[in-house]
Design an enzyme around this catalytic site. Sequence first.
Site, PDB file in Angstrom:
ATOM      1  N   LYS A  23      33.437 -27.403 -83.022  1.00 18.59           N
ATOM      2  CA  LYS A  23      33.259 -28.154 -81.771  1.00 18.59           C
ATOM      3  C   LYS A  23      31.911 -28.884 -81.772  1.00 18.59           C
ATOM      4  O   LYS A  23      31.841 -30.066 -81.462  1.00 18.59           O
ATOM      5  CB  LYS A  23      33.304 -27.202 -80.568  1.00 18.59           C
ATOM      6  CG  LYS A  23      32.833 -27.830 -79.269  1.00 18.59           C
ATOM      7  CD  LYS A  23      32.846 -26.855 -78.124  1.00 18.59           C
ATOM      8  CE  LYS A  23      31.567 -26.091 -77.929  1.00 18.59           C
ATOM      9  NZ  LYS A  23      30.466 -26.861 -77.315  1.00 18.59           N
ATOM     10  N   ASN A  24      30.859 -28.153 -82.145  1.00 17.88           N
ATOM     11  CA  ASN A  24      29.519 -28.742 -82.039  1.00 17.88           C
ATOM     12  C   ASN A  24      29.241 -29.809 -83.097  1.00 17.88           C
ATOM     13  O   ASN A  24      28.269 -30.555 -82.975  1.00 17.88           O
ATOM     14  CB  ASN A  24      28.443 -27.642 -82.090  1.00 17.88           C
ATOM     15  CG  ASN A  24      28.382 -26.855 -80.798  1.00 17.88           C
ATOM     16  OD1 ASN A  24      29.072 -27.194 -79.831  1.00 17.88           O
ATOM     17  ND2 ASN A  24      27.587 -25.812 -80.770  1.00 17.88           N
ATOM     18  N   CYS A 116      23.082 -26.249 -65.770  1.00 18.69           N
ATOM     19  CA  CYS A 116      24.051 -25.536 -66.580  1.00 18.69           C
ATOM     20  C   CYS A 116      23.771 -24.061 -66.346  1.00 18.69           C
ATOM     21  O   CYS A 116      22.621 -23.679 -66.186  1.00 18.69           O
ATOM     22  CB  CYS A 116      23.810 -25.936 -68.026  1.00 18.69           C
ATOM     23  SG  CYS A 116      24.612 -24.906 -69.212  1.00 18.69           S
ATOM     24  N   ARG A 121      18.431 -26.903 -68.692  1.00 21.81           N
ATOM     25  CA  ARG A 121      18.562 -27.467 -70.045  1.00 21.81           C
ATOM     26  C   ARG A 121      18.036 -28.899 -70.036  1.00 21.81           C
ATOM     27  O   ARG A 121      18.771 -29.841 -69.817  1.00 21.81           O
ATOM     28  CB  ARG A 121      20.012 -27.396 -70.514  1.00 21.81           C
ATOM     29  CG  ARG A 121      20.455 -25.963 -70.707  1.00 21.81           C
ATOM     30  CD  ARG A 121      21.852 -25.865 -71.206  1.00 21.81           C
ATOM     31  NE  ARG A 121      21.989 -26.184 -72.617  1.00 21.81           N
ATOM     32  CZ  ARG A 121      23.117 -26.031 -73.292  1.00 21.81           C
ATOM     33  NH1 ARG A 121      24.186 -25.577 -72.688  1.00 21.81           N
ATOM     34  NH2 ARG A 121      23.178 -26.329 -74.563  1.00 21.81           N
ATOM     35  N   ASP A 308      24.422 -18.816 -79.841  1.00 18.99           N
ATOM     36  CA  ASP A 308      25.841 -18.899 -79.478  1.00 18.99           C
ATOM     37  C   ASP A 308      26.647 -17.669 -79.906  1.00 18.99           C
ATOM     38  O   ASP A 308      27.828 -17.571 -79.584  1.00 18.99           O
ATOM     39  CB  ASP A 308      26.479 -20.164 -80.079  1.00 18.99           C
ATOM     40  CG  ASP A 308      26.066 -21.424 -79.331  1.00 18.99           C
ATOM     41  OD1 ASP A 308      25.451 -21.307 -78.265  1.00 18.99           O
ATOM     42  OD2 ASP A 308      26.373 -22.534 -79.826  1.00 18.99           O
ATOM     43  N   ARG A 400      37.101 -24.727 -73.245  1.00 16.58           N
ATOM     44  CA  ARG A 400      36.125 -25.751 -73.628  1.00 16.58           C
ATOM     45  C   ARG A 400      35.802 -25.652 -75.117  1.00 16.58           C
ATOM     46  O   ARG A 400      35.490 -26.662 -75.738  1.00 16.58           O
ATOM     47  CB  ARG A 400      34.807 -25.527 -72.869  1.00 16.58           C
ATOM     48  CG  ARG A 400      34.766 -26.082 -71.472  1.00 16.58           C
ATOM     49  CD  ARG A 400      33.333 -26.025 -70.972  1.00 16.58           C
ATOM     50  NE  ARG A 400      32.432 -26.440 -72.028  1.00 16.58           N
ATOM     51  CZ  ARG A 400      31.244 -25.906 -72.276  1.00 16.58           C
ATOM     52  NH1 ARG A 400      30.786 -24.939 -71.516  1.00 16.58           N
ATOM     53  NH2 ARG A 400      30.494 -26.349 -73.263  1.00 16.58           N
TER      54      ARG A 400
END
Length: 421
Positions: A23-24, A116, A121, A308, A400
Amino acid sequence: MMEKLIVHGGAPLKGRVTISGSKNSSLPILAATLLTGDVCTIRRVPDLSDTNYMTQILAELGAEVERASGVVVVEARKIKHVAPYDLVRKMRASICVLGPLTGRLRKATVSLPGGCVIGDRPVDLHLKGLEALGAQITVDGGDIHVDARKHFKGTTLNLMGKHGSTVLGTDNVMMAAVLAKGTTIIEGAAAEPEVEDLANFLIKMGAKIEGAGSNRIIIEGVKELHGAEHTVIPDRIEAGTFLCVGAMLSDGLTIRRCAPEHLTAVTETLRKCGFPMEITKDTITIHGNPDAKGFDLTTLCYPGFPTDMQAQFCALACAIQDTSTITETIFPQRFMHVAEMKRMGANIDLQGATARIRGGEHMKGAPVMASDLRASAALVLAAMLAEGKTEINRLYHIDRGYEHLDDKLAGLGAQLERAKV
Ligand code: UD1
Protein backbone atom coordinates in the site's frame (compact mmCIF):
# COMPACT_ATOMS: atom_id res chain seq x y z
CA MET A 1 -22.56 0.89 4.76
CA MET A 2 -20.82 0.49 8.14
CA GLU A 3 -19.53 -3.00 8.80
CA LYS A 4 -18.09 -4.83 11.76
CA LEU A 5 -16.00 -7.97 12.04
CA ILE A 6 -17.14 -10.78 14.30
CA VAL A 7 -14.28 -13.02 15.40
CA HIS A 8 -14.61 -16.29 17.31
CA GLY A 9 -11.28 -16.75 19.05
CA GLY A 10 -9.22 -19.83 19.75
CA ALA A 11 -9.18 -21.50 16.32
CA PRO A 12 -5.77 -23.00 15.47
CA LEU A 13 -4.44 -21.67 12.16
CA LYS A 14 -2.34 -23.37 9.53
CA GLY A 15 -1.54 -23.02 5.87
CA ARG A 16 -0.21 -20.56 3.33
CA VAL A 17 -1.06 -16.98 2.56
CA THR A 18 0.01 -14.79 -0.37
CA ILE A 19 1.15 -11.25 0.38
CA SER A 20 -0.28 -8.36 -1.65
CA GLY A 21 1.53 -5.41 -3.21
CA SER A 22 2.58 -2.65 -0.84
CA LYS A 23 0.00 0.00 0.00
CA ASN A 24 2.67 2.49 1.04
CA SER A 25 4.55 1.99 -2.24
CA SER A 26 1.43 2.13 -4.40
CA LEU A 27 0.23 5.51 -3.11
CA PRO A 28 3.28 7.66 -4.02
CA ILE A 29 3.91 5.62 -7.19
CA LEU A 30 0.36 6.33 -8.37
CA ALA A 31 0.90 10.02 -7.53
CA ALA A 32 4.14 9.97 -9.54
CA THR A 33 2.20 9.13 -12.72
CA LEU A 34 1.17 12.82 -12.66
CA LEU A 35 4.76 13.68 -13.63
CA THR A 36 4.23 12.73 -17.28
CA GLY A 37 1.51 13.02 -19.91
CA ASP A 38 2.41 9.52 -21.18
CA VAL A 39 0.74 6.27 -20.21
CA CYS A 40 2.01 4.58 -17.03
CA THR A 41 1.08 1.05 -15.99
CA ILE A 42 1.37 0.06 -12.35
CA ARG A 43 0.96 -3.60 -11.40
CA ARG A 44 0.26 -5.41 -8.14
CA VAL A 45 -1.66 -2.43 -6.73
CA PRO A 46 -3.64 -3.80 -3.77
CA ASP A 47 -7.42 -3.47 -3.86
CA LEU A 48 -7.87 -1.14 -0.88
CA SER A 49 -9.91 1.94 -0.10
CA ASP A 50 -6.67 3.99 0.16
CA THR A 51 -5.52 3.05 -3.36
CA ASN A 52 -9.07 3.75 -4.60
CA TYR A 53 -8.93 7.24 -3.05
CA MET A 54 -5.63 7.84 -4.82
CA THR A 55 -6.99 6.80 -8.24
CA GLN A 56 -10.03 9.04 -7.60
CA ILE A 57 -7.71 11.96 -6.82
CA LEU A 58 -5.76 11.35 -10.04
CA ALA A 59 -9.02 11.26 -12.03
CA GLU A 60 -10.28 14.46 -10.36
CA LEU A 61 -6.99 16.16 -11.23
CA GLY A 62 -7.71 15.33 -14.89
CA ALA A 63 -5.93 12.01 -15.50
CA GLU A 64 -7.55 9.11 -17.30
CA VAL A 65 -7.41 6.11 -15.00
CA GLU A 66 -8.30 2.48 -15.66
CA ARG A 67 -8.11 -0.20 -13.04
CA ALA A 68 -8.51 -3.97 -13.39
CA SER A 69 -7.37 -6.69 -10.96
CA GLY A 70 -4.31 -5.02 -9.52
CA VAL A 71 -3.26 -3.19 -12.70
CA VAL A 72 -3.75 0.57 -12.82
CA VAL A 73 -3.19 2.42 -16.08
CA VAL A 74 -2.89 6.22 -15.84
CA GLU A 75 -2.61 8.80 -18.59
CA ALA A 76 -2.25 12.30 -17.12
CA ARG A 77 -2.11 14.26 -20.38
CA LYS A 78 -3.64 17.46 -19.04
CA ILE A 79 -3.94 18.03 -15.32
CA LYS A 80 -5.11 20.69 -12.88
CA HIS A 81 -2.94 21.96 -10.03
CA VAL A 82 -5.66 22.13 -7.37
CA ALA A 83 -6.53 19.26 -5.00
CA PRO A 84 -9.30 20.63 -2.75
CA TYR A 85 -10.19 19.54 0.78
CA ASP A 86 -13.12 17.38 -0.29
CA LEU A 87 -10.72 15.32 -2.35
CA VAL A 88 -7.84 14.92 0.08
CA ARG A 89 -9.54 14.89 3.47
CA LYS A 90 -10.24 11.13 3.44
CA MET A 91 -6.62 10.10 3.32
CA ARG A 92 -3.58 11.78 4.82
CA ALA A 93 -1.31 10.26 2.19
CA SER A 94 -3.05 12.43 -0.46
CA ILE A 95 -0.34 14.95 0.44
CA CYS A 96 1.97 13.03 -1.91
CA VAL A 97 0.41 14.71 -4.97
CA LEU A 98 2.12 17.93 -3.81
CA GLY A 99 5.57 16.96 -5.13
CA PRO A 100 4.50 15.76 -8.60
CA LEU A 101 2.19 18.75 -9.18
CA THR A 102 5.03 21.10 -8.21
CA GLY A 103 7.52 19.27 -10.44
CA ARG A 104 5.32 19.11 -13.50
CA LEU A 105 3.21 22.31 -13.29
CA ARG A 106 5.49 24.45 -11.09
CA LYS A 107 2.46 25.28 -8.98
CA ALA A 108 0.18 23.34 -6.68
CA THR A 109 -2.67 23.96 -4.30
CA VAL A 110 -3.29 21.03 -2.00
CA SER A 111 -5.48 21.14 1.04
CA LEU A 112 -3.72 20.38 4.33
CA PRO A 113 -4.60 16.86 5.36
CA GLY A 114 -6.61 16.87 8.57
CA GLY A 115 -5.52 15.55 11.95
CA CYS A 116 -5.14 11.90 12.43
CA VAL A 117 -5.83 9.68 15.41
CA ILE A 118 -2.21 8.62 15.69
CA GLY A 119 -1.29 12.12 16.73
CA ASP A 120 -0.41 15.42 15.24
CA ARG A 121 1.04 14.61 11.81
CA PRO A 122 2.68 17.76 10.48
CA VAL A 123 3.94 18.40 6.93
CA ASP A 124 6.50 21.08 7.82
CA LEU A 125 9.41 19.00 6.47
CA HIS A 126 7.64 18.49 3.10
CA LEU A 127 7.26 22.27 2.82
CA LYS A 128 10.79 22.98 4.04
CA GLY A 129 12.13 20.71 1.28
CA LEU A 130 10.10 22.34 -1.50
CA GLU A 131 11.03 25.77 -0.19
CA ALA A 132 14.72 24.84 -0.32
CA LEU A 133 14.21 24.09 -4.03
CA GLY A 134 13.07 27.68 -4.45
CA ALA A 135 9.29 27.33 -4.29
CA GLN A 136 7.28 30.01 -2.54
CA ILE A 137 4.87 28.50 -0.06
CA THR A 138 1.85 30.00 1.65
CA VAL A 139 -0.73 28.32 3.81
CA ASP A 140 -4.09 30.00 3.62
CA GLY A 141 -7.62 28.87 4.46
CA GLY A 142 -6.43 25.33 5.11
CA ASP A 143 -4.72 25.09 1.72
CA ILE A 144 -1.02 24.83 0.89
CA HIS A 145 -0.12 26.97 -2.13
CA VAL A 146 3.18 26.21 -3.82
CA ASP A 147 4.50 28.54 -6.48
CA ALA A 148 7.72 27.41 -8.14
CA ARG A 149 7.33 29.32 -11.41
CA LYS A 150 10.08 31.89 -10.76
CA HIS A 151 12.68 29.87 -8.85
CA PHE A 152 13.03 26.13 -8.88
CA LYS A 153 16.51 24.71 -8.75
CA GLY A 154 18.38 21.77 -7.31
CA THR A 155 20.13 22.30 -3.98
CA THR A 156 21.36 20.42 -0.91
CA LEU A 157 18.72 20.10 1.81
CA ASN A 158 18.13 18.11 4.97
CA LEU A 159 14.81 16.42 5.82
CA MET A 160 15.70 15.05 9.25
CA GLY A 161 13.02 15.87 11.82
CA LYS A 162 12.81 15.38 15.58
CA HIS A 163 11.20 11.95 15.12
CA GLY A 164 13.61 10.88 12.40
CA SER A 165 13.28 11.17 8.64
CA THR A 166 9.97 11.55 6.82
CA VAL A 167 8.83 8.95 4.29
CA LEU A 168 6.21 10.91 2.34
CA GLY A 169 8.23 14.11 2.78
CA THR A 170 11.21 12.43 1.09
CA ASP A 171 8.86 11.15 -1.64
CA ASN A 172 7.42 14.62 -2.25
CA VAL A 173 10.78 16.35 -2.48
CA MET A 174 12.17 13.60 -4.71
CA MET A 175 9.16 13.78 -7.06
CA ALA A 176 9.52 17.55 -7.36
CA ALA A 177 13.33 17.54 -7.71
CA VAL A 178 13.41 15.07 -10.62
CA LEU A 179 12.13 17.92 -12.82
CA ALA A 180 14.12 20.76 -11.15
CA LYS A 181 17.18 22.07 -12.95
CA GLY A 182 20.51 20.96 -11.52
CA THR A 183 21.47 18.65 -8.68
CA THR A 184 19.44 18.06 -5.54
CA ILE A 185 20.97 16.23 -2.58
CA ILE A 186 18.50 15.11 0.07
CA GLU A 187 20.33 14.53 3.36
CA GLY A 188 18.43 12.86 6.18
CA ALA A 189 16.27 11.10 3.58
CA ALA A 190 13.98 8.24 4.62
CA ALA A 191 15.57 4.92 3.65
CA GLU A 192 12.35 2.86 3.68
CA PRO A 193 11.99 0.26 0.88
CA GLU A 194 8.90 2.13 -0.34
CA VAL A 195 11.03 5.23 -1.04
CA GLU A 196 13.46 3.08 -3.00
CA ASP A 197 10.55 1.51 -4.92
CA LEU A 198 9.27 4.97 -5.87
CA ALA A 199 12.79 5.96 -6.98
CA ASN A 200 13.01 2.83 -9.13
CA PHE A 201 9.74 3.78 -10.84
CA LEU A 202 10.95 7.36 -11.38
CA ILE A 203 14.20 6.04 -12.87
CA LYS A 204 12.12 3.94 -15.32
CA MET A 205 10.34 7.19 -16.24
CA GLY A 206 13.71 8.76 -17.12
CA ALA A 207 14.68 10.37 -13.79
CA LYS A 208 18.29 10.40 -12.63
CA ILE A 209 18.43 9.30 -9.00
CA GLU A 210 21.17 7.70 -6.93
CA GLY A 211 21.23 6.56 -3.33
CA ALA A 212 17.51 5.84 -2.78
CA GLY A 213 17.25 3.34 0.06
CA SER A 214 19.96 5.25 1.97
CA ASN A 215 19.83 8.51 3.95
CA ARG A 216 21.41 10.50 1.11
CA ILE A 217 19.61 10.71 -2.22
CA ILE A 218 21.18 12.52 -5.18
CA ILE A 219 18.92 13.68 -8.00
CA GLU A 220 20.04 15.17 -11.29
CA GLY A 221 17.08 17.09 -12.71
CA VAL A 222 15.85 16.25 -16.24
CA LYS A 223 13.61 18.28 -18.59
CA GLU A 224 10.80 15.75 -18.78
CA LEU A 225 9.79 12.22 -17.87
CA HIS A 226 8.11 9.58 -20.00
CA GLY A 227 5.66 6.72 -19.42
CA ALA A 228 6.80 3.51 -17.69
CA GLU A 229 5.62 0.19 -16.30
CA HIS A 230 6.26 -0.93 -12.76
CA THR A 231 5.32 -3.69 -10.33
CA VAL A 232 5.16 -2.55 -6.70
CA ILE A 233 7.09 -4.41 -4.00
CA PRO A 234 5.36 -6.81 -1.56
CA ASP A 235 3.70 -5.24 1.47
CA ARG A 236 6.16 -5.74 4.35
CA ILE A 237 3.61 -4.64 6.95
CA GLU A 238 0.99 -7.13 5.77
CA ALA A 239 3.73 -9.78 5.75
CA GLY A 240 4.81 -8.84 9.30
CA THR A 241 1.19 -8.94 10.47
CA PHE A 242 0.80 -12.51 9.16
CA LEU A 243 4.10 -13.47 10.84
CA CYS A 244 2.54 -12.36 14.14
CA VAL A 245 -0.55 -14.44 13.33
CA GLY A 246 1.70 -17.44 12.68
CA ALA A 247 3.71 -16.93 15.88
CA MET A 248 0.59 -16.49 18.02
CA LEU A 249 -1.74 -19.10 16.67
CA SER A 250 -0.22 -21.59 14.26
CA ASP A 251 1.85 -24.68 14.08
CA GLY A 252 3.13 -23.75 10.65
CA LEU A 253 2.17 -20.73 8.56
CA THR A 254 3.90 -19.81 5.32
CA ILE A 255 3.74 -16.34 3.84
CA ARG A 256 4.41 -16.32 0.10
CA ARG A 257 5.54 -13.67 -2.39
CA CYS A 258 7.07 -11.54 0.36
CA ALA A 259 10.45 -9.78 0.49
CA PRO A 260 12.26 -11.21 3.56
CA GLU A 261 15.10 -8.68 3.11
CA HIS A 262 12.65 -5.88 4.04
CA LEU A 263 11.55 -7.68 7.20
CA THR A 264 14.80 -8.27 9.08
CA ALA A 265 13.93 -6.14 12.15
CA VAL A 266 10.68 -8.10 12.50
CA THR A 267 12.11 -11.56 11.87
CA GLU A 268 15.09 -10.93 14.18
CA THR A 269 12.72 -9.97 17.01
CA LEU A 270 10.61 -13.09 16.39
CA ARG A 271 13.69 -15.30 16.28
CA LYS A 272 15.01 -13.88 19.58
CA CYS A 273 11.64 -14.71 21.14
CA GLY A 274 12.18 -18.31 20.05
CA PHE A 275 9.71 -18.68 17.17
CA PRO A 276 11.24 -21.10 14.64
CA MET A 277 11.34 -19.77 11.07
CA GLU A 278 12.49 -20.97 7.68
CA ILE A 279 13.25 -18.21 5.21
CA THR A 280 13.71 -18.55 1.44
CA LYS A 281 14.06 -15.88 -1.27
CA ASP A 282 10.38 -14.97 -1.15
CA THR A 283 8.72 -17.06 1.56
CA ILE A 284 8.86 -17.23 5.35
CA THR A 285 7.44 -20.12 7.35
CA ILE A 286 6.88 -19.53 11.06
CA HIS A 287 5.85 -21.86 13.88
CA GLY A 288 4.31 -21.09 17.26
CA ASN A 289 6.22 -21.82 20.47
CA PRO A 290 4.48 -22.10 23.89
CA ASP A 291 7.84 -21.41 25.60
CA ALA A 292 8.58 -18.21 23.64
CA LYS A 293 10.34 -15.43 25.57
CA GLY A 294 9.20 -11.79 25.79
CA PHE A 295 10.84 -8.99 23.78
CA ASP A 296 11.90 -5.37 24.26
CA LEU A 297 11.49 -3.32 21.12
CA THR A 298 11.77 0.32 20.15
CA THR A 299 10.29 1.61 16.92
CA LEU A 300 12.77 3.37 14.65
CA CYS A 301 13.16 4.47 11.05
CA TYR A 302 14.06 1.73 8.56
CA PRO A 303 16.00 -0.55 8.91
CA GLY A 304 14.88 -0.34 12.56
CA PHE A 305 11.66 -1.87 13.87
CA PRO A 306 8.69 -0.32 11.98
CA THR A 307 6.11 1.74 13.86
CA ASP A 308 3.50 0.14 11.56
CA MET A 309 4.18 -3.24 13.25
CA GLN A 310 4.10 -1.99 16.83
CA ALA A 311 0.40 -2.61 17.57
CA GLN A 312 0.50 -6.14 16.13
CA PHE A 313 3.51 -6.96 18.35
CA CYS A 314 1.50 -5.68 21.30
CA ALA A 315 -1.10 -8.38 20.49
CA LEU A 316 1.69 -10.94 20.10
CA ALA A 317 3.10 -9.96 23.51
CA CYS A 318 -0.29 -10.83 25.05
CA ALA A 319 0.18 -14.39 23.79
CA ILE A 320 3.72 -14.84 25.18
CA GLN A 321 3.95 -16.14 28.78
CA ASP A 322 6.49 -13.48 29.72
CA THR A 323 6.86 -9.70 29.98
CA SER A 324 7.58 -7.56 26.90
CA THR A 325 8.11 -3.84 26.43
CA ILE A 326 7.37 -1.64 23.44
CA THR A 327 8.68 1.92 23.10
CA GLU A 328 7.31 4.10 20.32
CA THR A 329 9.62 6.85 19.07
CA ILE A 330 8.07 7.69 15.67
CA PHE A 331 4.47 8.40 16.74
CA PRO A 332 4.63 8.56 20.57
CA GLN A 333 0.83 8.68 20.89
CA ARG A 334 0.23 5.59 18.80
CA PHE A 335 -1.27 3.39 21.55
CA MET A 336 -5.03 3.48 20.95
CA HIS A 337 -5.11 -0.31 20.76
CA VAL A 338 -3.96 -0.62 24.39
CA ALA A 339 -7.25 0.48 25.97
CA GLU A 340 -9.23 -1.81 23.65
CA MET A 341 -6.99 -4.81 24.37
CA LYS A 342 -7.35 -4.16 28.10
CA ARG A 343 -11.12 -4.50 27.64
CA MET A 344 -10.38 -8.03 26.45
CA GLY A 345 -8.34 -8.77 29.59
CA ALA A 346 -4.83 -7.85 28.44
CA ASN A 347 -2.38 -6.82 31.16
CA ILE A 348 -0.70 -3.70 29.74
CA ASP A 349 0.79 -0.79 31.63
CA LEU A 350 1.28 2.28 29.48
CA GLN A 351 3.74 4.91 30.75
CA GLY A 352 4.35 7.72 28.28
CA ALA A 353 5.44 6.12 25.04
CA THR A 354 6.36 2.76 26.59
CA ALA A 355 3.96 -0.15 27.02
CA ARG A 356 4.81 -3.00 29.37
CA ILE A 357 2.83 -6.13 28.54
CA ARG A 358 2.50 -9.11 30.85
CA GLY A 359 1.49 -11.89 28.50
CA GLY A 360 -0.31 -15.12 29.17
CA GLU A 361 -3.35 -13.52 30.84
CA HIS A 362 -6.71 -15.04 30.01
CA MET A 363 -8.19 -12.92 27.20
CA LYS A 364 -11.94 -12.88 26.61
CA GLY A 365 -13.87 -11.56 23.63
CA ALA A 366 -15.51 -8.11 23.94
CA PRO A 367 -16.94 -5.44 21.66
CA VAL A 368 -14.05 -3.16 20.65
CA MET A 369 -13.53 -0.16 18.43
CA ALA A 370 -10.98 0.03 15.62
CA SER A 371 -9.19 3.40 15.76
CA ASP A 372 -6.58 3.37 13.02
CA LEU A 373 -5.31 0.94 10.44
CA ARG A 374 -2.59 -0.95 12.31
CA ALA A 375 -4.36 -0.75 15.69
CA SER A 376 -7.34 -2.43 14.02
CA ALA A 377 -5.19 -5.27 12.69
CA ALA A 378 -3.82 -5.73 16.20
CA LEU A 379 -7.37 -6.03 17.55
CA VAL A 380 -8.13 -8.76 15.02
CA LEU A 381 -5.05 -10.66 16.27
CA ALA A 382 -6.05 -10.16 19.91
CA ALA A 383 -9.59 -11.31 19.07
CA MET A 384 -8.28 -14.52 17.51
CA LEU A 385 -6.33 -15.16 20.72
CA ALA A 386 -9.25 -14.41 23.06
CA GLU A 387 -11.86 -16.89 24.17
CA GLY A 388 -15.33 -16.41 22.69
CA LYS A 389 -16.73 -13.70 20.45
CA THR A 390 -15.21 -10.27 19.73
CA GLU A 391 -16.95 -7.63 17.64
CA ILE A 392 -14.65 -5.13 16.00
CA ASN A 393 -16.45 -1.98 14.95
CA ARG A 394 -15.32 0.58 12.36
CA LEU A 395 -14.00 -2.08 10.03
CA TYR A 396 -13.33 0.51 7.33
CA HIS A 397 -9.98 1.21 9.02
CA ILE A 398 -8.82 -2.30 8.10
CA ASP A 399 -10.13 -2.05 4.53
CA ARG A 400 -7.91 1.03 4.08
CA GLY A 401 -4.76 -1.05 4.23
CA TYR A 402 -5.24 -4.84 4.27
CA GLU A 403 -6.34 -6.52 1.06
CA HIS A 404 -9.06 -9.09 1.88
CA LEU A 405 -7.72 -9.64 5.42
CA ASP A 406 -10.78 -11.57 6.58
CA ASP A 407 -10.72 -13.90 3.53
CA LYS A 408 -7.00 -14.52 3.96
CA LEU A 409 -7.44 -15.33 7.67
CA ALA A 410 -10.47 -17.53 6.97
CA GLY A 411 -8.31 -19.42 4.45
CA LEU A 412 -5.97 -20.26 7.35
CA GLY A 413 -8.83 -21.55 9.51
CA ALA A 414 -9.82 -18.41 11.44
CA GLN A 415 -13.47 -18.18 12.47
CA LEU A 416 -14.68 -14.73 11.46
CA GLU A 417 -17.39 -12.99 9.49
CA ARG A 418 -18.39 -9.52 8.38
CA ALA A 419 -21.74 -8.11 9.45
CA LYS A 420 -23.63 -4.89 8.84
CA VAL A 421 -23.79 -2.58 11.85
C1 UD1 B 1 4.57 6.88 6.32
C2 UD1 B 1 3.66 5.69 6.17
C3 UD1 B 1 3.10 5.27 7.53
C4 UD1 B 1 4.23 5.07 8.53
C5 UD1 B 1 5.16 6.27 8.58
C6 UD1 B 1 6.39 6.06 9.44
C7 UD1 B 1 2.75 5.96 3.94
C8 UD1 B 1 1.56 6.22 3.10
N1 UD1 B 1 2.59 6.03 5.28
O1 UD1 B 1 3.78 7.97 6.78
O2 UD1 B 1 2.36 4.08 7.35
O3 UD1 B 1 3.69 4.86 9.83
O4 UD1 B 1 5.62 6.59 7.24
O5 UD1 B 1 7.11 4.96 8.98
O6 UD1 B 1 3.82 5.67 3.44
N2 UD1 B 1 6.99 14.51 10.65
C9 UD1 B 1 7.25 15.84 10.92
N3 UD1 B 1 7.14 16.74 9.90
C10 UD1 B 1 6.79 16.37 8.64
C11 UD1 B 1 6.54 15.04 8.36
C12 UD1 B 1 6.64 14.11 9.40
O7 UD1 B 1 7.57 16.19 12.05
O8 UD1 B 1 6.72 17.27 7.77
C13 UD1 B 1 7.12 13.50 11.73
C14 UD1 B 1 5.83 12.72 11.96
O9 UD1 B 1 4.95 13.41 12.83
C15 UD1 B 1 6.39 11.44 12.57
C16 UD1 B 1 7.69 11.24 11.81
O10 UD1 B 1 8.05 12.53 11.30
O11 UD1 B 1 6.68 11.64 13.94
C17 UD1 B 1 7.64 10.24 10.69
O12 UD1 B 1 6.54 10.55 9.84
P1 UD1 B 1 6.56 10.28 8.27
O13 UD1 B 1 7.70 9.36 7.93
O14 UD1 B 1 6.46 11.55 7.55
O15 UD1 B 1 5.19 9.50 8.07
P2 UD1 B 1 4.36 9.43 6.74
O16 UD1 B 1 5.30 9.59 5.59
O17 UD1 B 1 3.21 10.36 6.84
